[in-house]
Design a protein around this motif. Structure first.
Motif, PDB file in Angstrom:
ATOM      1  N   GLU A 224      67.308  58.733  -8.404  1.00 28.53           N
ATOM      2  CA  GLU A 224      67.032  58.308  -7.021  1.00 28.53           C
ATOM      3  C   GLU A 224      66.552  59.449  -6.150  1.00 28.53           C
ATOM      4  N   HIS A 225      66.985  60.673  -6.460  1.00 30.69           N
ATOM      5  CA  HIS A 225      66.635  61.818  -5.613  1.00 30.69           C
ATOM      6  C   HIS A 225      65.572  62.709  -6.249  1.00 30.69           C
ATOM      7  N   GLY A 226      64.863  62.158  -7.212  1.00 30.94           N
ATOM      8  CA  GLY A 226      63.710  62.857  -7.790  1.00 30.94           C
ATOM      9  C   GLY A 226      64.049  64.220  -8.376  1.00 30.94           C
ATOM     10  N   MET A 227      65.223  64.337  -8.984  1.00 27.18           N
ATOM     11  CA  MET A 227      65.619  65.659  -9.481  1.00 27.18           C
ATOM     12  C   MET A 227      64.832  66.093 -10.714  1.00 27.18           C
ATOM     13  N   HIS A 228      64.014  65.161 -11.276  1.00 31.36           N
ATOM     14  CA  HIS A 228      63.163  65.565 -12.400  1.00 31.36           C
ATOM     15  C   HIS A 228      62.078  66.538 -11.923  1.00 31.36           C
TER      16      HIS A 228
ATOM     17  N   THR B 289      79.151  62.048  -5.725  1.00 36.11           N
ATOM     18  CA  THR B 289      78.533  60.713  -5.650  1.00 36.11           C
ATOM     19  C   THR B 289      79.573  59.729  -5.098  1.00 36.11           C
ATOM     20  N   PRO B 290      79.121  58.561  -4.627  1.00 35.79           N
ATOM     21  CA  PRO B 290      80.064  57.619  -3.998  1.00 35.79           C
ATOM     22  C   PRO B 290      81.102  57.059  -4.986  1.00 35.79           C
TER      23      PRO B 290
ATOM     24  N   LEU C 219      68.250  53.555 -17.345  1.00 36.00           N
ATOM     25  CA  LEU C 219      68.328  53.293 -15.903  1.00 36.00           C
ATOM     26  C   LEU C 219      66.944  53.162 -15.263  1.00 36.00           C
ATOM     27  N   GLY C 220      65.895  53.191 -16.091  1.00 37.18           N
ATOM     28  CA  GLY C 220      64.557  52.966 -15.570  1.00 37.18           C
ATOM     29  C   GLY C 220      63.739  54.239 -15.380  1.00 37.18           C
TER      30      GLY C 220
ATOM     31  N   ALA D 158      77.136  58.148 -15.468  1.00 35.33           N
ATOM     32  CA  ALA D 158      76.102  57.169 -15.111  1.00 35.33           C
ATOM     33  C   ALA D 158      75.727  57.321 -13.639  1.00 35.33           C
ATOM     34  N   ALA D 159      76.725  57.607 -12.801  1.00 31.01           N
ATOM     35  CA  ALA D 159      76.458  57.738 -11.365  1.00 31.01           C
ATOM     36  C   ALA D 159      75.633  58.998 -11.083  1.00 31.01           C
TER      37      ALA D 159
END
Ligand code: HAM
Length: 406
Positions: A81-85, A29-30, A283-284, A73-74
């Motif tokens: 964000e990448h729909g890994m669920h 991650t960044p 995180l939503g 957290a990242a």
């Protein structure tokens, strides 16, 4: 530094092979993240947010950004964000040699830029996953050949049962306020759990008698903790339950654990982690459980050195290529290039020194063979192959060099 690189490769190779064996996939991650990401997860009242996080103002009104102080957290942000669920759960992820940044007074084992092996299993609340992650952490040290470490774990409950424990802790410590160190007097209001973790002698004595989280666990947390203990037993891990173990980040629920070195002080934790079942929701995302750990690579290397565990050796050239004249040097450049093209580690003599000085250079580099080129060798398409250990040499055709050194 070059002399440390062997340790870094050694630790990294062990980490990669172990993570692969446990089916963890790499994620990077960044380095820069939104500042608020860590406030919401690591927690407003933690040392990391209060004292250690870097704060940068982005250009063009882009808001507050930070150099990440940790990876969890990242990684959870990336999961969302990448729909890994949508992937099979749990999603097993690791990051390696990722630099993290925490402001502090630099000292041994505490750096402003440091690196972690970070491991997360997201999407499964089963205590068997906690046990898997704890075993992975412990095996990492075992397979590095590290001895003398302790493995401690605890359950700090969840949003249902922890408030009662915190209330009891506050009551207890308020009664003994005068015996607390100045730092803990402040923490009593803001983050009472951290008092259990204070290294001050008087606070440690108080912590011995303090109410224990495990006495206040709700039924679900209690079951989870019992299952975890059973799995750790089955795995024959030398894990010790430590009711005073808490961690410096607020997102933990239920399981927490640490691997500690016998070296005293705040830097004794080589690695630590735990479960964070509320983080992704914070995180939503939908409620999604997770568990993981991180190991500080610099601390591990420091400990390896203190145990005098040698690192992998630096790459050593097989051949040192020496030359007698300027004409022969062109040929030496060609030969060195050809050897490298044939996957042979070769080093060309430089600096226009005498042959004697070049042979000395070959010795100090530790190359087992020296190839010597003079005008005669250039003319006849040969080269002198010198065995440095035996101090013997022979003339061989140029086109046999690769075969002889392979
Ligand atoms: P942490 O305990 O803050 O946990 O850090 C993990 C490890 O990073 C520490 O045990 C230590 O070896 C190393 N470390 C921390 N700060 C420094 C520093 N200033 N200098 C050198 N090394 C340091 C976490 O970071 C959590 N994200 C772990 C985790 C992953 N929990 C769940 N998943």
């Amino acid at each position: 530094m070059p002399q440390e690189q062997g340790y870094w490769r050694y630790v990294e190779e062990k980490a990669v092979s172990l993570c692969q064996r446990y089916s963890y996939q790499r994620i990077d991650t960044p380095i820069m993240e939104a500042y608020d990401l860590f406030i919401r997860t690591v927690g407003e009242e933690t040392d990391i947010v209060q004292k250690e996080m870097y704060l940068l103002e982005d250009r063009g009104g882009g808001g507050r950004i930070t150099l990440r102080p940790e990876a969890t957290a990242a990684v959870c942000r990336a999961y969302l964000e990448h729909g890994m669920h949508n992937l099979p759960q749990p999603v097993r992820l690791y990051s390696l040699s990722a630099p993290m940044f925490r402001y502090s007074r630099p000292q041994a084992g505490r750096l402003r830029q440091f690196h972690q092996l970070n491991v997360e299993a997201i999407g499964d609340a089963d205590a068997a996953v906690d046990a898997e992650v704890i075993e992975l952490a412990w095996r990492f040290f075992q397979e590095l050949g590290v001895t003398g470490l302790s493995l401690q774990f605890n359950s700090i409950g969840d949003g249902r049962c922890r408030p009662e424990h915190l209330r009891r802790l506050k009551e207890y410590y308020s009664r003994h306020r005068s015996r607390l160190c100045p730092d803990c007097k402040g923490r009593l209001e803001r983050n009472v759990l951290r008092l259990l973790d204070c290294k001050n002698e008087s606070c440690q004595a108080l912590a011995e008698e303090a109410p224990r989280s495990t006495d206040y666990l709700c039924d679900e947390c209690q079951d989870h903790f019992l299952s975890l203990r059973r799995y750790l037993d089955i795995m024959e891990l030398p894990a010790q339950a430590n009711p005073k173990l808490v961690r410096g980040l607020d997102y933990y629920t239920r399981t927490v654990f640490e691997v500690q070195s016998p070296q005293e002080g705040a830097q004794s934790a080589l690695g630590g982690g735990g479960r964070y079942d509320g983080l992704i929701q914070e995180l939503g995302g939908k409620p999604t459980p997770g568990v993981g750990f991180a190991v500080g690579i610099e601390r591990v290397i420091r400990y390896l050195k203190s145990l005098e565990i040698p690192s992998a050796e630096a790459p050593r050239p097989t051949a040192f290529v020496a030359y007698v004249t300027e004409d022969a040097k062109d040929e030496a450049v060609r030969l060195t290039s050809q050897l490298r093209g044939a996957s042979i580690n070769a080093v060309l003599a430089t600096g226009g020194r005498s042959l004697k000085a070049q042979l000395k250079q070959a010795d100090s580099i530790g190359a087992p063979y020296t190839l010597i080129l003079g005008d005669e060798e250039v003319r006849s398409g040969t080269v002198v192959l010198r065995d440095m250990a035996q101090s013997t040499q022979e003339s061989i055709p140029r086109d046999q060099v690769v075969e002889r050194l392979s």
